[in-house]
Design a protein around this motif. Structure first.
Motif: not given
Length: 503
Positions: A394-398, A402-409, A469-474
């Motif tokens: 699973e992967k969540v990105s903005k 074609l994007d960098i993950a905020s969180v993947n697992t 916390s960074d640009v991809r989320g707290t």
């Protein structure tokens, strides 16, 4: 000397091997149809086709690649096609171009050449043209002003036209239908002659750049750069290793142009095989080759769904698995996937000695590897999952694609008599390194597939991670994301379970 065919002309150049193909095409050869856009492989305006001679020496396999991230040395012995090289004599539009014009798929035209090359490459494919595969061919191309419905209509028209394409000798048919010029039928023989002329196999280390090993890296959205390659005790490890180029040519292009590099993309360390209950990959295997592997798709039937979330078709054609590993990005997509599969790496040093290291043991800290300076990843292996095993990524990105993950697992489970007997859970974006959540996996052992088990695993998991916390989320957002993705794993593994139970 780097030698290749550029459209219908042979090219021999002593330009640095780490130069961007885009710059060579535009500034050295003055073919300006290939556009400069983002220079990060995201927009697709610089897309070209690269054809490689098949083992039979009779045909070429073409792939779309973003030329801004393609090292010039990687096209040695190959056929590079730009938009200037696809129109038949007389200058009339190809069926791909005509479909885009007729469906109003071009406005400013800046991105159009990339769409044209991607769809032309799809036309040259041996695979059947379906609505979904034609749309997927342009997943690395961005249009900023026309809107995608017109391009989808053009793709649908193209799919219909390709329905008559023969399964064999398709290049001849495509030439007759003016998808490509007649010279395409001559390229296999020309490349074979070029190979004989240069006395080398395609794509060796170019310009005498035949040592190697400064650390190299990949971008965390699957843009892979391989830390692997041939070596000998007589060749000191002094030069950077360069494979797909999808991260280093973003970050260090000017620096790399000024020094010798060791090219690894075509050194034969590719492919997937099964051996004694394990799956073995060459370190330079690309993400696209994973996707096309019958072995991988047989063991992981949902692999196409997973890899659809990893960058785009042109980048998957270039990025390598080992490169994603040695980048040490905390959110490397392929790294997270292979951690849950229990992958091990084989490292070789300059003296030729090999050692195995679990992938989870490769990471000591942020961008710090448990690897000596003279060691390279040469092979990757993992135990072949059994038919009844569970696996999910699973992967969540903005952006979805074609994007960098905020969180993947990823998660792998083996269940016997409704009890979990083996488990591995990995997570990215929630710590300084890609994490194999060992304590979470241990907690799951001996427990049933139930909502209570998932709740307990989440409690252990939350204590095992340390997001920032960074640009991809707290940090709080990332904790919530990983919890929800853990739920997603178990909802996949146990469909009778409900989200209400998990809450």
């Amino acid at each position: 000397m780097i030698s290749f065919y550029l459209n219908d002309q042979p090219v021999h150049t002593a330009e640095p091997a780490a130069s961007a193909l885009l710059d060579f095409v535009r500034y050295h050869e003055h073919l300006t149809g290939t556009k400069i856009g983002c220079r990060e492989g995201d927009c697709g305006a610089c897309t070209v086709l690269v054809g490689e001679l098949a083992e039979d020496g009779q045909r070429l396999a073409y792939q779309s690649m973003t030329s801004c991230l393609t090292p010039l040395g990687n096209v040695h012995g190959k056929h590079v096609v730009t938009v200037e090289g696809i129109n038949p004599a007389g200058g009339q539009l190809t069926p791909v171009q005509q479909a885009i014009v007729d469906q109003n798929g071009a406005q400013c035209g800046f991105c159009t050449v990339g769409f044209v090359l991607s769809l032309t490459g799809h036309s040259l494919s041996d695979k059947p043209a379906t609505a979904s595969s034609t749309r997927a061919a342009i997943d690395g191309n961005i249009c900023r002003c026309t809107g995608y419905k017109s391009l989808e209509r053009a793709a649908a028209r193209l799919t219909a036209e390709l329905a008559a394409r023969p399964a064999t000798d398709s290049v001849k048919w495509l030439s007759e239908k003016q998808f490509v010029p007649a010279y395409f039928t001559e390229i296999p023989a020309r490349l074979a002659a070029l190979r004989a002329e240069t006395g080398t196999a395609p794509s060796p280390a170019a310009n005498g750049h035949d040592a190697g090993a400064a650390p190299v890296s990949t971008s965390p959205n699957g843009h892979a750069q391989s830390q692997n390659g041939q070596h000998s005790a007589s060749q000191p490890f002094t030069h950077p290793l360069l494979s797909g180029g999808t991260d280093l040519l973003v970050q260090r292009l000017d620096e790399l142009r000024q020094q010798p590099v060791r090219l690894l993309f075509d050194h034969g360390r590719r492919g997937v095989r099964q051996h004694e209950g394990r799956v073995v990959l060459g370190a330079a295997t690309t993400a696209s080759q994973l996707l096309e592997s019958e072995v991988m798709r047989g063991l992981l039937p949902r692999l196409p769904d997973y890899l659809k979330l990893v960058s785009s078709t042109p980048i998957r054609n270039m990025g390598t698995v080992a490169g994603n590993f040695v980048n040490a990005s905390p959110i490397g997509d392929l790294t997270i996937l292979f951690l849950a599969l229990g992958a091990e790496t084989t490292l070789a040093d300059a003296a030729g000695a090999n050692r195995s290291l679990p992938l989870a043991g490769l990471y000591l800290g942020y961008k710090k590897l448990a690897k000596a300076a003279d060691e390279q990843v040469t092979e990757i292996s993992f135990p072949a999952p059994l038919a009844g095993d569970f696996f999910n990524f699973e992967k969540v990105s903005k952006r979805t694609h074609l994007d960098i993950a905020s969180v993947n697992t990823a998660a792998w489970l083996r269940v016997e008599n409704d009890v979990i007997t083996a488990a591995r859970v990995s997570a990215g974006g929630v710590g300084p390194v890609p994490l194999l959540l060992a304590r979470t996996g241990e907690y799951l052992l001996g427990r049933p597939l139930s909502a209570d088990t998932v709740a307990g695993a989440n409690a252990v998991m939350q204590a095992e991670i340390s997001p920032i916390s960074d640009v991809r989320g707290t940090a709080a957002y990332k904790r919530l994301l990983l919890r929800q993705l853990l739920f997603a794993h178990f909802l996949r593994f146990a469909p009778a379970m409900t989200l209400a139970e998990l809450r």
